[in-house]
Design a protein around this motif. Structure first.
Motif, PDB file in Angstrom:
ATOM      1  N   LYS A  53      47.071  32.331  38.331  1.00 51.51           N
ATOM      2  CA  LYS A  53      46.167  31.994  37.236  1.00 51.51           C
ATOM      3  C   LYS A  53      45.277  33.175  36.884  1.00 51.51           C
ATOM      4  O   LYS A  53      45.015  33.457  35.707  1.00 51.51           O
ATOM      5  CB  LYS A  53      45.314  30.787  37.617  1.00 51.51           C
ATOM      6  CG  LYS A  53      44.362  30.334  36.518  1.00 51.51           C
ATOM      7  CD  LYS A  53      43.572  29.102  36.947  1.00 51.51           C
ATOM      8  CE  LYS A  53      42.621  28.654  35.839  1.00 51.51           C
ATOM      9  NZ  LYS A  53      41.832  27.461  36.251  1.00 51.51           N
ATOM     10  N   SER A  54      44.809  33.890  37.909  1.00 53.18           N
ATOM     11  CA  SER A  54      43.948  35.052  37.682  1.00 53.18           C
ATOM     12  C   SER A  54      44.677  36.124  36.874  1.00 53.18           C
ATOM     13  O   SER A  54      44.114  36.702  35.932  1.00 53.18           O
ATOM     14  CB  SER A  54      43.496  35.619  39.031  1.00 53.18           C
ATOM     15  OG  SER A  54      42.799  36.839  38.848  1.00 53.18           O
ATOM     16  N   ILE A  55      45.929  36.395  37.227  1.00 52.99           N
ATOM     17  CA  ILE A  55      46.706  37.411  36.511  1.00 52.99           C
ATOM     18  C   ILE A  55      46.988  36.953  35.084  1.00 52.99           C
ATOM     19  O   ILE A  55      46.882  37.722  34.129  1.00 52.99           O
ATOM     20  CB  ILE A  55      48.023  37.709  37.262  1.00 52.99           C
ATOM     21  CG1 ILE A  55      47.730  38.332  38.624  1.00 52.99           C
ATOM     22  CG2 ILE A  55      48.911  38.635  36.423  1.00 52.99           C
ATOM     23  CD1 ILE A  55      48.966  38.575  39.469  1.00 52.99           C
ATOM     24  N   ALA A  56      47.351  35.681  34.933  1.00 54.30           N
ATOM     25  CA  ALA A  56      47.665  35.142  33.600  1.00 54.30           C
ATOM     26  C   ALA A  56      46.467  35.281  32.662  1.00 54.30           C
ATOM     27  O   ALA A  56      46.613  35.667  31.490  1.00 54.30           O
ATOM     28  CB  ALA A  56      48.096  33.688  33.719  1.00 54.30           C
ATOM     29  N   ASN A  57      45.279  34.982  33.152  1.00 56.23           N
ATOM     30  CA  ASN A  57      44.071  35.119  32.340  1.00 56.23           C
ATOM     31  C   ASN A  57      43.813  36.575  31.974  1.00 56.23           C
ATOM     32  O   ASN A  57      43.351  36.882  30.866  1.00 56.23           O
ATOM     33  CB  ASN A  57      42.867  34.541  33.080  1.00 56.23           C
ATOM     34  CG  ASN A  57      42.913  33.027  33.188  1.00 56.23           C
ATOM     35  OD1 ASN A  57      43.575  32.360  32.386  1.00 56.23           O
ATOM     36  ND2 ASN A  57      42.234  32.468  34.173  1.00 56.23           N
ATOM     37  N   LYS A  58      44.113  37.460  32.908  1.00 55.46           N
ATOM     38  CA  LYS A  58      43.848  38.884  32.692  1.00 55.46           C
ATOM     39  C   LYS A  58      44.754  39.464  31.623  1.00 55.46           C
ATOM     40  O   LYS A  58      44.307  40.255  30.775  1.00 55.46           O
ATOM     41  CB  LYS A  58      44.044  39.649  34.009  1.00 55.46           C
ATOM     42  CG  LYS A  58      43.647  41.109  33.950  1.00 55.46           C
ATOM     43  CD  LYS A  58      42.151  41.264  33.841  1.00 55.46           C
ATOM     44  CE  LYS A  58      41.736  42.715  33.876  1.00 55.46           C
ATOM     45  NZ  LYS A  58      40.271  42.876  33.716  1.00 55.46           N
ATOM     46  N   ILE A  59      46.037  39.103  31.638  1.00 51.98           N
ATOM     47  CA  ILE A  59      46.978  39.709  30.702  1.00 51.98           C
ATOM     48  C   ILE A  59      47.186  38.871  29.438  1.00 51.98           C
ATOM     49  O   ILE A  59      47.903  39.285  28.525  1.00 51.98           O
ATOM     50  CB  ILE A  59      48.336  39.986  31.379  1.00 51.98           C
ATOM     51  CG1 ILE A  59      49.009  38.682  31.817  1.00 51.98           C
ATOM     52  CG2 ILE A  59      48.158  40.930  32.548  1.00 51.98           C
ATOM     53  CD1 ILE A  59      50.375  38.905  32.467  1.00 51.98           C
TER      54      ILE A  59
END
Length: 404
Positions: A53-59
């Motif tokens: 989820k953290s990566i998805a929000n970032k990219i």
């Protein structure tokens, strides 16, 4: 030179373009979405939901795009992989190093919003078409050292969690706007042929631009956050000559770099970028403003040189001294007017440093009024120029010894 492997023979590239390659300069959003889903689903397998989820929000992707591949998707990936690689080569594991080094990429490469779960080695490659790594997420070390980008390279909004290396990389044009560098970043000996844009980027740790050559245009660091331990070369050979680039754009770029160095408390670098800025101001000026800037440049290197004002003061001492000497000797021969042996050099010295009171102390007004009008005029010129050259000397000493 080491022979490069064609991209379509590299298992990692095949996996990244499992649904098909892009033709050069012909992007296909549908194909990109298919390739990215396959890659990210494979790369993020085994990740926790929180990390995903953290990566998805970032990219900027829905978290579903990073979910593990469904059975049908997995079967599709395996079948396509077997069709494009020699028998016996297995699909790499997500945590394996992405081994793309020494690869020749003939077509446009679009890895937009790809997640690299393990370390990535993309060193000593050649990208003949465009290379789009915008919004990529590199979880670990990323090495692009020695890679040549023969077309534009995009790393806009890319995230480098590990220490990226672009050492000795060659860029035609590079866009690193809004990128985030989490560890030490190395751009040492890299070449940017048509400029680079680092605006709005964040360097959380050390940034190395040692012997990095910026050609064509000054790099842009507008609103960029740089770490205190940031190093930029301060030799003019690594920066574009004044003959290249737009004057106004260059002035703004160097002004920003000067401000950044001031914020980082780096006075040597700050004054270097001030000199670069002023060289471009000379080019863009005209009339009296141009003349004053040229004199400032030639006489003091924009307040940085110590040697130039000293040379000027020495010349200002010797040339009038010789004129005084010839005139006084002529007066002795023609008018039998006696002058002391050191009078000419003393008068030249006192005229230059009149601000310290030497002339008034040793040559009173009666003496000065008795001089030939031409010598009075010469003495006055010495006083004026002496003040100017002394100011430049003091300015150079101040800037060289970083006095505030």
């Amino acid at each position: 030179m080491t022979e490069l492997t064609p991209a379509n023979e590299n298992p990692w590239y095949i996996l990244a373009t499992i649904c098909g390659e892009f033709e050069r300069h012909v992007p296909n959003s549908e194909l990109l979405a298919q390739n990215r889903r396959m890659w990210n689903g494979w790369a993020c397998s085994g990740m926790s939901d929180e990390h995903r989820k953290s990566i998805a929000n970032k990219i900027g992707l829905p978290i579903e795009e990073l979910a593990e591949l469904e059975i049908e998707e997995r079967m599709q990936l395996e079948a396509a992989f077997r069709d494009r690689v020699p028998e016996g080569i297995a699909i790499p594991l997500p945590k394996d190093q992405v081994a793309l080094s020494k690869t020749l990429f003939s077509n446009t490469v679009i890895f937009n919003k790809y997640v690299f779960a393990g370390s990535a080695s993309i060193a000593d490659c050649i990208f003949e078409g465009g290379a789009d790594f915008s919004s990529c997420y590199f979880c670990e070390f990323c090495n692009l050292g020695g890679t040549e980008f023969k077309s534009n390279a995009w790393f806009e909004a890319a995230t480098f969690c590990g220490p990226p290396s672009f050492n000795s990389a060659i860029f035609l044009g590079a866009n690193f706007t809004s990128a985030e560098f989490g560890k030490m970043t190395d751009f040492g000996k890299a070449i940017f042929s048509h400029g680079a844009d680092f605006s709005n980027s964040v360097f959380k740790k050390t940034a190395r631009f040692n012997r990095t050559k910026f050609a064509g245009a000054a790099p842009k660091f507008f609103e960029t956050v740089l770490h205190q331990d940031t190093r930029l070369s301060t030799e003019t050979e690594y920066w574009p000559p004044v003959s290249e680039g737009d004057p106004q754009d260059s002035i703004e770029a160097y002004t920003r770099l000067r401000q950044v160095m001031n914020e980082l408390q780096k006075p040597e670098e700050e004054h270097f970028f001030y000199r670069q800025e002023m060289r471009w101001r000379v080019k863009g000026a005209s009339g009296w403003k141009w003349l004053l800037l040229v004199l400032f440049q030639e006489l003091s290197e924009f307040g940085y040189s110590i040697a130039r004002p000293i040379y000027c003061l020495t010349t200002l001492l010797i040339v009038p001294f010789l004129i005084y000497l010839v005139k006084f000797n002529w007066d002795e021969i023609v008018y039998e007017t006696y002058h002391t042996k050191f009078e000419s050099i003393a008068l030249s010295f006192a005229s230059i440093f009149k601000i310290f009171g030497f002339q008034g102390l040793y040559f009173d007004s009666k003496y000065m009024n008795g001089l030939h009008p031409a010598l009075q005029f010469l003495s006055g010129i010495q006083t004026i120029l002496g003040f100017v050259f002394l100011f430049f000397l003091a300015l150079g000493l101040r800037n060289r010894f970083r006095l505030r």
